[in-house]
Motif scaffolding. Structure first.
Motif, PDB file in Angstrom:
ATOM      1  N   PHE A 500      27.172  69.201  -1.970  1.00 22.17           N
ATOM      2  CA  PHE A 500      25.952  68.464  -1.647  1.00 22.17           C
ATOM      3  C   PHE A 500      25.108  68.282  -2.910  1.00 22.17           C
ATOM      4  O   PHE A 500      25.427  68.812  -3.970  1.00 22.17           O
ATOM      5  CB  PHE A 500      25.128  69.235  -0.603  1.00 22.17           C
ATOM      6  CG  PHE A 500      25.828  69.461   0.704  1.00 22.17           C
ATOM      7  CD1 PHE A 500      25.907  68.456   1.661  1.00 22.17           C
ATOM      8  CD2 PHE A 500      26.415  70.685   0.997  1.00 22.17           C
ATOM      9  CE1 PHE A 500      26.544  68.665   2.869  1.00 22.17           C
ATOM     10  CE2 PHE A 500      27.061  70.908   2.205  1.00 22.17           C
ATOM     11  CZ  PHE A 500      27.129  69.887   3.144  1.00 22.17           C
ATOM     12  N   ARG A 501      24.008  67.556  -2.789  1.00 20.41           N
ATOM     13  CA  ARG A 501      22.973  67.630  -3.820  1.00 20.41           C
ATOM     14  C   ARG A 501      22.191  68.912  -3.561  1.00 20.41           C
ATOM     15  O   ARG A 501      21.921  69.260  -2.395  1.00 20.41           O
ATOM     16  CB  ARG A 501      22.036  66.426  -3.733  1.00 20.41           C
ATOM     17  CG  ARG A 501      22.717  65.086  -3.999  1.00 20.41           C
ATOM     18  CD  ARG A 501      21.672  64.012  -4.206  1.00 20.41           C
ATOM     19  NE  ARG A 501      22.267  62.700  -4.308  1.00 20.41           N
ATOM     20  CZ  ARG A 501      22.850  62.210  -5.391  1.00 20.41           C
ATOM     21  NH1 ARG A 501      22.922  62.971  -6.472  1.00 20.41           N
ATOM     22  NH2 ARG A 501      23.363  60.994  -5.410  1.00 20.41           N
ATOM     23  N   TRP A 502      21.796  69.630  -4.611  1.00 21.58           N
ATOM     24  CA  TRP A 502      21.106  70.894  -4.377  1.00 21.58           C
ATOM     25  C   TRP A 502      20.305  71.324  -5.599  1.00 21.58           C
ATOM     26  O   TRP A 502      20.566  70.882  -6.718  1.00 21.58           O
ATOM     27  CB  TRP A 502      22.105  72.005  -4.025  1.00 21.58           C
ATOM     28  CG  TRP A 502      23.047  72.340  -5.153  1.00 21.58           C
ATOM     29  CD1 TRP A 502      24.246  71.763  -5.410  1.00 21.58           C
ATOM     30  CD2 TRP A 502      22.854  73.318  -6.179  1.00 21.58           C
ATOM     31  NE1 TRP A 502      24.830  72.304  -6.525  1.00 21.58           N
ATOM     32  CE2 TRP A 502      23.991  73.269  -7.027  1.00 21.58           C
ATOM     33  CE3 TRP A 502      21.843  74.226  -6.485  1.00 21.58           C
ATOM     34  CZ2 TRP A 502      24.132  74.098  -8.137  1.00 21.58           C
ATOM     35  CZ3 TRP A 502      21.981  75.049  -7.592  1.00 21.58           C
ATOM     36  CH2 TRP A 502      23.125  74.975  -8.392  1.00 21.58           C
ATOM     37  N   PHE A 503      19.327  72.194  -5.371  1.00 24.79           N
ATOM     38  CA  PHE A 503      18.646  72.906  -6.446  1.00 24.79           C
ATOM     39  C   PHE A 503      17.902  74.084  -5.821  1.00 24.79           C
ATOM     40  O   PHE A 503      17.737  74.163  -4.592  1.00 24.79           O
ATOM     41  CB  PHE A 503      17.668  71.984  -7.193  1.00 24.79           C
ATOM     42  CG  PHE A 503      16.354  71.761  -6.494  1.00 24.79           C
ATOM     43  CD1 PHE A 503      15.207  72.469  -6.855  1.00 24.79           C
ATOM     44  CD2 PHE A 503      16.252  70.837  -5.460  1.00 24.79           C
ATOM     45  CE1 PHE A 503      13.998  72.261  -6.213  1.00 24.79           C
ATOM     46  CE2 PHE A 503      15.035  70.619  -4.811  1.00 24.79           C
ATOM     47  CZ  PHE A 503      13.910  71.340  -5.193  1.00 24.79           C
ATOM     48  N   TYR A 504      17.497  75.024  -6.669  1.00 25.22           N
ATOM     49  CA  TYR A 504      16.656  76.122  -6.233  1.00 25.22           C
ATOM     50  C   TYR A 504      15.227  75.857  -6.713  1.00 25.22           C
ATOM     51  O   TYR A 504      15.005  75.505  -7.867  1.00 25.22           O
ATOM     52  CB  TYR A 504      17.156  77.457  -6.791  1.00 25.22           C
ATOM     53  CG  TYR A 504      18.253  78.066  -5.951  1.00 25.22           C
ATOM     54  CD1 TYR A 504      17.951  78.863  -4.846  1.00 25.22           C
ATOM     55  CD2 TYR A 504      19.596  77.841  -6.244  1.00 25.22           C
ATOM     56  CE1 TYR A 504      18.958  79.423  -4.071  1.00 25.22           C
ATOM     57  CE2 TYR A 504      20.614  78.385  -5.474  1.00 25.22           C
ATOM     58  CZ  TYR A 504      20.282  79.184  -4.384  1.00 25.22           C
ATOM     59  OH  TYR A 504      21.274  79.730  -3.613  1.00 25.22           O
ATOM     60  N   ASP A 508      12.598  80.143  -5.718  1.00 32.63           N
ATOM     61  CA  ASP A 508      13.962  80.589  -5.419  1.00 32.63           C
ATOM     62  C   ASP A 508      14.380  80.289  -3.981  1.00 32.63           C
ATOM     63  O   ASP A 508      15.128  81.049  -3.362  1.00 32.63           O
ATOM     64  CB  ASP A 508      14.117  82.086  -5.705  1.00 32.63           C
ATOM     65  CG  ASP A 508      15.577  82.448  -5.984  1.00 32.63           C
ATOM     66  OD1 ASP A 508      16.321  81.581  -6.489  1.00 32.63           O
ATOM     67  OD2 ASP A 508      15.973  83.586  -5.682  1.00 32.63           O
ATOM     68  N   TYR A 509      13.922  79.166  -3.429  1.00 30.80           N
ATOM     69  CA  TYR A 509      14.402  78.701  -2.126  1.00 30.80           C
ATOM     70  C   TYR A 509      15.415  77.577  -2.361  1.00 30.80           C
ATOM     71  O   TYR A 509      15.216  76.712  -3.228  1.00 30.80           O
ATOM     72  CB  TYR A 509      13.249  78.198  -1.260  1.00 30.80           C
ATOM     73  CG  TYR A 509      12.417  79.303  -0.659  1.00 30.80           C
ATOM     74  CD1 TYR A 509      12.689  79.808   0.607  1.00 30.80           C
ATOM     75  CD2 TYR A 509      11.351  79.856  -1.373  1.00 30.80           C
ATOM     76  CE1 TYR A 509      11.924  80.838   1.148  1.00 30.80           C
ATOM     77  CE2 TYR A 509      10.575  80.874  -0.835  1.00 30.80           C
ATOM     78  CZ  TYR A 509      10.871  81.370   0.422  1.00 30.80           C
ATOM     79  OH  TYR A 509      10.116  82.378   0.962  1.00 30.80           O
ATOM     80  N   LEU A 510      16.485  77.588  -1.578  1.00 27.09           N
ATOM     81  CA  LEU A 510      17.536  76.581  -1.719  1.00 27.09           C
ATOM     82  C   LEU A 510      17.130  75.283  -1.026  1.00 27.09           C
ATOM     83  O   LEU A 510      16.646  75.297   0.109  1.00 27.09           O
ATOM     84  CB  LEU A 510      18.847  77.097  -1.121  1.00 27.09           C
ATOM     85  CG  LEU A 510      20.030  76.123  -1.111  1.00 27.09           C
ATOM     86  CD1 LEU A 510      20.451  75.752  -2.535  1.00 27.09           C
ATOM     87  CD2 LEU A 510      21.214  76.727  -0.343  1.00 27.09           C
ATOM     88  N   VAL A 511      17.358  74.162  -1.730  1.00 27.70           N
ATOM     89  CA  VAL A 511      17.151  72.833  -1.165  1.00 27.70           C
ATOM     90  C   VAL A 511      18.478  72.091  -1.230  1.00 27.70           C
ATOM     91  O   VAL A 511      19.138  72.068  -2.274  1.00 27.70           O
ATOM     92  CB  VAL A 511      16.067  72.052  -1.936  1.00 27.70           C
ATOM     93  CG1 VAL A 511      15.938  70.626  -1.388  1.00 27.70           C
ATOM     94  CG2 VAL A 511      14.730  72.769  -1.847  1.00 27.70           C
ATOM     95  N   ILE A 512      18.865  71.486  -0.099  1.00 28.38           N
ATOM     96  CA  ILE A 512      20.139  70.760  -0.033  1.00 28.38           C
ATOM     97  C   ILE A 512      19.872  69.338   0.422  1.00 28.38           C
ATOM     98  O   ILE A 512      19.064  69.103   1.322  1.00 28.38           O
ATOM     99  CB  ILE A 512      21.128  71.404   0.958  1.00 28.38           C
ATOM    100  CG1 ILE A 512      21.107  72.914   0.882  1.00 28.38           C
ATOM    101  CG2 ILE A 512      22.535  70.898   0.720  1.00 28.38           C
ATOM    102  CD1 ILE A 512      21.925  73.568   1.964  1.00 28.38           C
ATOM    103  N   GLY A 513      20.587  68.386  -0.171  1.00 26.88           N
ATOM    104  CA  GLY A 513      20.468  66.978   0.227  1.00 26.88           C
ATOM    105  C   GLY A 513      21.831  66.354   0.412  1.00 26.88           C
ATOM    106  O   GLY A 513      22.788  66.696  -0.292  1.00 26.88           O
ATOM    107  N   GLY A 514      21.935  65.431   1.354  1.00 24.39           N
ATOM    108  CA  GLY A 514      23.207  64.747   1.594  1.00 24.39           C
ATOM    109  C   GLY A 514      23.457  63.661   0.564  1.00 24.39           C
ATOM    110  O   GLY A 514      22.527  63.018   0.077  1.00 24.39           O
ATOM    111  N   ARG A 515      24.743  63.460   0.248  1.00 21.20           N
ATOM    112  CA  ARG A 515      25.133  62.401  -0.688  1.00 21.20           C
ATOM    113  C   ARG A 515      25.482  61.101   0.036  1.00 21.20           C
ATOM    114  O   ARG A 515      25.529  60.041  -0.576  1.00 21.20           O
ATOM    115  CB  ARG A 515      26.339  62.845  -1.524  1.00 21.20           C
ATOM    116  CG  ARG A 515      26.020  63.986  -2.469  1.00 21.20           C
ATOM    117  CD  ARG A 515      27.245  64.350  -3.313  1.00 21.20           C
ATOM    118  NE  ARG A 515      26.857  65.325  -4.321  1.00 21.20           N
ATOM    119  CZ  ARG A 515      26.318  65.022  -5.490  1.00 21.20           C
ATOM    120  NH1 ARG A 515      26.116  63.764  -5.809  1.00 21.20           N
ATOM    121  NH2 ARG A 515      25.973  65.967  -6.343  1.00 21.20           N
TER     122      ARG A 515
END
Length: 710
Positions: A500-504, A508-515
């Protein structure tokens, strides 16, 4: 004297002659390292395995290398390498040509489905362009858009403007070129005759002409001596009168090793006059291989030996990748065997229908009816509603088979066999595949043993290193100057969310995004948990963005109060990877909702497309949220590329580059970032291994970009 890092035009003229001996070699595989080194693995009838290296970065070269000297294959083949494999696998190497007297080589490969030309530019920024037989560019490492020429995918490849070829120039034309000059002899030979500095000096030395002589002082006798020296050089090249040399400078002290500085297809009087030591070789390709191998070793030796460490992480990652591939193969074997058994059982379940199909074909063949006519009879039967005919999907006379569809499964039947024999064949194939599974299980155990041994050696090294360390040595990661380290240890990690698209966030919380729509669908259905927040842009074409309150392995909770910093960074992430960036805008509107407000169930009379979702309740809006993306290289706790909002990434990466919407296509911008990163790190091989342009592109927004400071 600086070591040679680029070929001369004379070198390429000599190379073309030697490359001709590899005509007929077949291409097995293609690889791309970073954005400037292409490797073609080939097989030659006489020589066996042949490895061709094409490098167009700071070092520019094209030659064969010994198989034991090729770099390890990259773990993930980029798109350019996959394109080469698709076009060249099984192709014959038929020719190599030098364009005019320029530093351009054209490698030509042929396969039944067409011709592929690989054009290697060994000048300027360097480039590798792949074209079809008509010079239409399929892909290239660098896009070129100049007033004089264009090299972009989909266009016709344009060579640079033709220049004088000194190996074919007539005596009269040579005189005119010299007369038109207003400088000295050596510079005229180097520039107007295109010899370059080294061979311009060599021509003067061989002709016995003073290099600094002004053209105005050179008479016809001087011109004749120079032209005669050029003719002798031309004859040596055309007749392959090569006597290759590797030149090196002797060490100044007893402990200093000799240092390689040049490699040439024949001895140069200019180098002898400089007092350079030389080593003779039988082949120009062989001496090139040795030269660049020794040059690389010397540059490695120049680094601080106390920083050197075996790359255990790369070895461990390699074994882990192999195990993953083996596990996938085992799963595939199981699925194939099960599918074959199910097909065999379907034959018995539909015994009467299958027997009718086989009997019809056999009877027709006994009457010498052609296969085309048999296929037509089945088509007629379908129109009349005959069930057996409706089941037939293909008739292959060349193989003597007929394919039927049973309960949605295509089953290929051998016409000369009955129902039982066809079923037995399928059962036997399933058993053979299960035998492959047993072999894969044994292989995976061997790989696991290799993995444990690599981990044991790594742990032992670290224990020994701690024992040998000084008490005042600073171990904290923050104290390490990663950019200046000559060898950065690689610690790879591919988390579950890496596709996925992601970053912290800064907190320090994980964020996820769809491609894409499929990933948007998956995020909502599989990974959305109580306590999470969902972000989406008002603009169409944005990713589903989830700010995770907890890790999927942890118990979800409504009670977590997400920090405002993380919420703002997640909003910026959502707008930056949406159509807002692609449209060249610098801000957009974003809304946020709680996870329990998101549903895949539409209102009555509504329809949700794949990747879409419905929102129940109020939304929190973040108007005019600015776009912002930075891409960086992280060195602790893992070595990898990361990307996302600058406020989050800058605190987690050793070095970052901030982006703005711009004119450079995503792939081109990724290459620019790769070059920037490579210049920042002392250990360029580290950047090549973990931050290839393809990996950088993985973290870039859709559409055009530019480096923010440009």
């Amino acid at each position: 004297m600086d070591a040679k890092r680029e070929f001369t035009s004379v070198d390429l003229a000599a190379l073309v002659e030697e490359f001709g001996t590899y005509e007929g070699a077949k291409v097995d595989k293609a690889y791309l390292y970073g954005d400037d080194l292409v490797r073609l693995k080939m097989r030659d009838f006489d020589r066996g395995r042949v490895e061709l290296i094409l490098e167009v970065g700071e070092v520019k070269r094209a030659h064969t290398v010994a198989p034991e000297r090729v770099p390890d294959a990259p773990g993930r083949p980029p798109q350019f390498a996959m394109m080469l494999r698709n076009r060249l696998s099984g192709a014959d190497f038929v020719d190599v040509e030098q364009y005019e007297f320029d530093r351009i080589l054209e490698f030509i490969f042929e396969r039944d489905d067409g011709t592929t030309r690989i054009i290697v530019e060994l000048f300027g920024q360097g480039n590798v362009a792949v074209t079809d037989g008509e010079y239409e560019v399929i892909d290239c490492l660098e896009t070129v858009r100049l007033k004089s020429r264009t090299v972009v995918p989909g266009s016709r490849y344009e060579f640079p403007d033709t220049r004088t070829n000194p190996l074919t120039v007539s005596r009269e034309a040579f005189y005119r070129e010299m007369d038109d000059s207003d400088t000295d002899v050596v510079r005229t030979l180097a520039t107007q005759l295109n010899f370059g500095g080294l061979y311009a000096e060599e021509i003067c030395t061989r002709a016995g002409v003073e290099k600094a002589m002004d053209i105005a002082d050179a008479d016809e006798a001087v011109y004749d001596r120079l032209y005669d020296a050029i003719e002798r050089l031309t004859i040596d090249v055309r007749n392959c009168n090569f006597d290759p040399r590797l030149y090196f400078e002797s060490g100044d002290e007893e402990d200093d090793a000799d240092r390689v500085v040049d490699v040439t297809p024949f001895p140069l009087e200019e180098h002898e006059a400089e007092g350079l030591a030389a080593e003779a070789y039988d082949s120009f390709l062989a001496v090139l291989d040795d030269y660049f191998f020794r040059l690389e070793l010397e540059e490695e030796d120049d680094s601080d030996p106390t920083e050197q460490r075996p790359d255990f992480e790369e070895e461990i990652a390699k074994y882990e990748r192999i195990i993953e591939q083996q596990e996938g193969a085992i799963e595939g074997f199981e699925q194939q065997a099960e599918q074959l058994r199910e097909k065999a059982e379907l034959l018995y379940a539909e015994y009467g229908l299958v027997d009718e199909v086989l009997s019809t074909v056999r009877e027709a063949r006994e009457q010498d009816r052609p296969w085309d006519e048999i296929e037509e009879r089945f088509e007629e039967g379908k129109e009349r509603g005959i069930e057996a005919a409706k089941a037939v999907v293909d008739v292959d006379g060349s193989e003597g088979t007929v394919t039927v569809t049973l309960d949605g499964e295509h089953v290929e039947l051998a016409v000369h066999d009955g129902v039982e024999q066809n079923a037995d064949r399928l059962y036997k194939e399933a058993k053979d595949i299960e035998g492959k599974k047993e072999g894969a299980l044994a292989a995976i155990e061997d790989t696991r043993e290799d993995l444990e041994e690599a981990k044991r050696r790594r742990d032992q090294w670290e224990v020994d290193d701690e024992d040998d360390g000084d008490d005042d040595e600073i171990d904290e990661a923050d104290s390490k100057d990663w950019l200046s380290m000559p060898s950065v240890p690689i610690r790879e990690n591919e988390p579950w969310y890496d596709r996925f698209r992601w970053f912290y966030t800064s907190d320090d919380y994980l964020v996820i995004g769809g491609r894409n729509a499929d990933q948007n669908e998956e995020l909502v259905k599989k990974y959305l948990e109580p306590g999470d927040k969902v972000f989406h842009t008002q603009a169409h074409g944005g990713p589903v963005t989830v700010l995770k309150a907890t890790d999927p392995s942890e118990a979800s909770s409504h009670d977590i109060d997400l920090p405002q910093t993380s919420i703002e960074e997640a909003a910026q992430f959502a707008v930056s990877y949406s159509s807002v960036w692609k449209d060249g805008r610098y801000a957009g509107d974003v809304y946020a909702v709680d996870s329990d407000q998101v549903t895949k169930t539409p209102e009555s009379g509504e329809y949700l497309e794949k990747g879409g979702f419905a929102i129940r309740g109020d939304r929190t809006y973040y108007d005019d949220t600015p776009v912002g993306v930075a891409v960086g290289i992280q060195c602790e706790p893992y070595t990898r590329v990361i990307g996302g909002p600058p406020s989050a990434i800058e605190g987690q990466a050793e070095t970052t580059i901030e982006l703005d919407p711009g004119r450079y296509a995503q792939a081109d911008a990724a290459k620019r970032l790769y070059r920037e990163f490579r210049e920042q790190f002392e250990d360029e091989t580290f950047v090549r291994k973990i931050a290839s342009p393809d990996r950088i592109q993985h973290f870039m927004p859709p559409g055009g970009s530019r480096i923010a400071e440009e």
